[in-house]
Design an enzyme around this catalytic site. Structure first.
Site, PDB file in Angstrom:
ATOM      1  N   HIS A 160       6.503  31.578 116.183  1.00  0.00           N
ATOM      2  CA  HIS A 160       7.529  31.028 116.717  1.00  0.00           C
ATOM      3  C   HIS A 160       9.019  31.666 116.258  1.00  0.00           C
ATOM      4  O   HIS A 160       9.686  31.252 115.452  1.00  0.00           O
ATOM      5  CB  HIS A 160       7.739  29.524 116.945  1.00  0.00           C
ATOM      6  CG  HIS A 160       8.568  28.721 117.486  1.00  0.00           C
ATOM      7  ND1 HIS A 160       8.136  27.726 117.772  1.00  0.00           N
ATOM      8  CD2 HIS A 160       9.711  29.145 118.003  1.00  0.00           C
ATOM      9  CE1 HIS A 160       9.307  26.989 118.819  1.00  0.00           C
ATOM     10  NE2 HIS A 160      10.105  28.034 118.892  1.00  0.00           N
ATOM     11  N   HIS A 184      22.248  32.030 116.225  1.00  0.00           N
ATOM     12  CA  HIS A 184      23.291  31.740 117.244  1.00  0.00           C
ATOM     13  C   HIS A 184      24.611  32.557 116.481  1.00  0.00           C
ATOM     14  O   HIS A 184      24.454  32.824 115.062  1.00  0.00           O
ATOM     15  CB  HIS A 184      23.756  30.372 117.258  1.00  0.00           C
ATOM     16  CG  HIS A 184      22.637  29.592 118.124  1.00  0.00           C
ATOM     17  ND1 HIS A 184      22.569  29.620 119.245  1.00  0.00           N
ATOM     18  CD2 HIS A 184      21.791  28.617 117.749  1.00  0.00           C
ATOM     19  CE1 HIS A 184      21.385  29.039 119.979  1.00  0.00           C
ATOM     20  NE2 HIS A 184      20.882  28.319 118.715  1.00  0.00           N
ATOM     21  N   HIS A 242       6.942  22.886 123.889  1.00  0.00           N
ATOM     22  CA  HIS A 242       8.074  22.367 123.112  1.00  0.00           C
ATOM     23  C   HIS A 242       7.968  20.857 123.946  1.00  0.00           C
ATOM     24  O   HIS A 242       8.278  20.642 124.903  1.00  0.00           O
ATOM     25  CB  HIS A 242       9.131  22.971 123.622  1.00  0.00           C
ATOM     26  CG  HIS A 242      10.430  22.361 123.227  1.00  0.00           C
ATOM     27  ND1 HIS A 242      11.481  22.881 122.194  1.00  0.00           N
ATOM     28  CD2 HIS A 242      11.250  21.232 123.658  1.00  0.00           C
ATOM     29  CE1 HIS A 242      12.554  22.111 122.176  1.00  0.00           C
ATOM     30  NE2 HIS A 242      12.363  20.978 122.981  1.00  0.00           N
ATOM     31  N   HIS A 295       6.579  23.036 116.473  1.00  0.00           N
ATOM     32  CA  HIS A 295       7.456  22.170 115.813  1.00  0.00           C
ATOM     33  C   HIS A 295       7.299  20.859 115.881  1.00  0.00           C
ATOM     34  O   HIS A 295       8.317  19.858 116.284  1.00  0.00           O
ATOM     35  CB  HIS A 295       8.837  22.658 116.007  1.00  0.00           C
ATOM     36  CG  HIS A 295       9.501  22.851 117.415  1.00  0.00           C
ATOM     37  ND1 HIS A 295       9.323  21.679 118.182  1.00  0.00           N
ATOM     38  CD2 HIS A 295      10.052  23.817 117.926  1.00  0.00           C
ATOM     39  CE1 HIS A 295       9.762  22.449 119.476  1.00  0.00           C
ATOM     40  NE2 HIS A 295      10.302  23.517 119.092  1.00  0.00           N
ATOM     41  N   ARG A 323      16.399  36.605 121.485  1.00  0.00           N
ATOM     42  CA  ARG A 323      17.596  36.533 122.472  1.00  0.00           C
ATOM     43  C   ARG A 323      17.766  37.847 123.256  1.00  0.00           C
ATOM     44  O   ARG A 323      19.044  38.045 123.688  1.00  0.00           O
ATOM     45  CB  ARG A 323      18.989  36.411 121.676  1.00  0.00           C
ATOM     46  CG  ARG A 323      18.755  35.345 120.638  1.00  0.00           C
ATOM     47  CD  ARG A 323      18.502  34.007 121.280  1.00  0.00           C
ATOM     48  NE  ARG A 323      18.757  32.662 120.341  1.00  0.00           N
ATOM     49  CZ  ARG A 323      18.222  31.666 120.333  1.00  0.00           C
ATOM     50  NH1 ARG A 323      17.534  31.141 121.339  1.00  0.00           N
ATOM     51  NH2 ARG A 323      18.593  30.616 119.321  1.00  0.00           N
ATOM     52  N   ASP A 329      10.552  28.957 114.005  1.00  0.00           N
ATOM     53  CA  ASP A 329      11.630  28.741 115.123  1.00  0.00           C
ATOM     54  C   ASP A 329      12.888  29.493 114.767  1.00  0.00           C
ATOM     55  O   ASP A 329      13.912  28.769 114.852  1.00  0.00           O
ATOM     56  CB  ASP A 329      11.796  26.928 115.130  1.00  0.00           C
ATOM     57  CG  ASP A 329      12.452  26.849 116.585  1.00  0.00           C
ATOM     58  OD1 ASP A 329      12.695  27.427 117.353  1.00  0.00           O
ATOM     59  OD2 ASP A 329      12.518  25.601 116.644  1.00  0.00           O
ATOM     60  N   GLY A 358      19.572  24.779 116.839  1.00  0.00           N
ATOM     61  CA  GLY A 358      18.486  25.761 116.328  1.00  0.00           C
ATOM     62  C   GLY A 358      19.369  26.409 114.974  1.00  0.00           C
ATOM     63  O   GLY A 358      20.661  26.707 114.837  1.00  0.00           O
TER      64      GLY A 358
HETATM   65 ZN   LIG Z   1      11.182  24.495 120.846  1.00  0.00          ZN
END
Ligand SMILES: [Zn+2]
Length: 424
Positions: free
Chosen positions: A56, A305, A175, A228, A60, A301, A320
């Site tokens: 996971h 950013h 998710h 998650h 981007r 995960d 995130g």
């Molecule tokens: Zn997620």
């Protein structure tokens, strides 16, 4: 070309044993003692692990490359000891077609330094209506299906998606999030939501969708994977489903294992993720879930950013945090050195278990004839996590500044060194 890794503490067949690993042409050729080769790497006193596996990550790329791209994301993975990762499809544009997916896979292979498996979306643009052509996406090379970032809202759509995924032998990685219950929440429904006056996220947004999906998974026989999991109730639902023979696996993140909402120190976006940090009771249930096998694996995960997207207070920040470069050292320091789990258990949740659950034959094990995907860690020397050392474009993690153990010394993919610690 032959290289031998000498005298490491090597994780083989579930045990850590002192031995040598001989690599020939990118493949593990022998495991034993007194092995020799033209090139030698001294691993005395160090942990030699199979390259870590992370099912996971968010790279981007394409469309949001100010946050991360395939190259930087994979360098971050290598820095954390990961050699196989699976990238989520919530990019711009979402790869709805085989052509788009093939372009992403070609980019992963061209610019990634680790093995990057590619998820395809469950539904077009991840918007819970139009189910995509799974046979075509599979032929284009997709690894599994996920709308990560969004739950599949419509039960009929999920039921049909599961039936078709089952027909194509594809895993659905969900998710789990009911948007009507989630609303515009930003933080767990608890003490900190009240203290900071922030919109709460009820755990029901996660658990109701998991409960629905487990029933659908039982009906369809699909391999249903939950991304998650974050609450005690989620773990209990999965435990019950497994006892009834449902083909379900699930992952937990390092941050949900190590932090609770009560640890949120300020109105800082660095603590904002989805699902949110839950309660201490939930956190303890996640560790129990790993220990009794209800939770199958750890996945990061990794969600980079830009600085401006995270340094704007809790309400406005993007969801995130990054994870690739902090996962192993944080978990080793806080779970293994404190005696909550064994090193062998931690390694299995980050190597053999995810590889096995997702059928990734070439990853997760040190064994003769396996690709020489390896990570060497120094467990003895403490070091401090510094933002300037991250290779990800994102440095959005609340773990920066912590002093930890488990520094990555060397990472190899197919016998080639792709990360080497040059010293702090
Ligand atoms: Zn997620």
């Amino acid at each position: 070309m032959e290289t031998v890794i000498k005298s490491g503490n090597v994780f083989v067949d579930g045990r850590i044993q002192r031995c040598d690993v001989l690599i020939r042409n990118g493949i593990i050729a022998a495991i034993g003692t007194d092995l020799t080769a033209e090139h030698s790497i001294n691993a005395a006193g160090k942990l030699v692990s199979p390259g870590l596996v992370d099912v996971h990550v968010h790279y981007r790329d394409p469309g949001q490359t100010a946050k991360e791209n395939v190259h930087t994301g994979s360098l971050a993975a290598a820095h954390g000891g990961f050699t196989t990762v699976a990238a989520m499809p919530n990019v711009t544009p979402v790869p709805n077609t085989p052509e788009q997916l093939k372009r992403m896979i070609a980019n992963n292979q061209k610019n990634g330094v680790v093995h990057i498996l590619q998820y395809a979306p469950i539904t077009a643009d991840q918007n819970s209506s139009e189910i995509l052509d799974y046979a075509a996406l599979q032929a284009a090379g997709c690894f599994a299906l996920s709308n990560d970032g969004h739950g599949v809202q419509n039960a009929q759509v999920m039921y049909e998606a599961m039936r078709r995924a089952k027909d194509n032998d594809l895993i659905i990685a969900q998710h789990a999030q009911d948007d009507d219950l989630f609303q515009y929440g930003v933080i767990n429904d608890g003490v900190k939501a009240q203290e900071y006056g922030l919109l709460p996220i009820t755990e029901l947004a996660e658990t109701t969708q998991i409960a629905r999906d487990l029933v659908l998974a039982q009906q369809t026989g699909v391999h249903y994977h939950i991304c998650h999991v974050s609450t005690r109730s989620s773990v209990e639902l999965v435990r019950l489903a497994k006892s009834h023979g449902v083909t379900v696996t699930c992952e937990v993140t390092p941050h949900h294992l190590l932090l609770a909402d009560s640890d949120i120190r300020s109105d800082s976006g660095l603590f904002k993720m989805n699902p949110p940090l839950r309660t201490q009771e939930d956190r303890e249930a996640l560790i129990e879930g790993l220990l009794d096998g209800t939770i199958d694996m750890i996945a990061t995960d990794h969600a980079p950013h830009t600085v401006s997207e995270k340094q704007c207070g809790f309400a406005k920040a993007a969801f995130g945090i990054t994870g690739s470069e902090t996962a192993f050292c944080e978990l080793y320091t806080h779970l293994v050195t404190k005696g909550l789990v064994s090193l062998e258990q931690l390694l299995s949740w980050m190597t053999v278990k995810p590889a096995h659950a997702f059928g990734i034959e070439a990853a997760g094990r040190i064994a003769v004839n396996q690709p020489a995907d390896l990570a060497i860690f120094d467990l003895a020397q403490a070091f401090t996590l510094r933002a300037e050392d991250y290779l990800s474009l994102g440095s959005n993690t609340p773990f920066t500044g912590e002093t930890v153990y488990g520094k990555t010394e060397l990472t190899l993919v197919d016998g080639e060194i792709i990360y080497q610690n040059k010293g702090q």
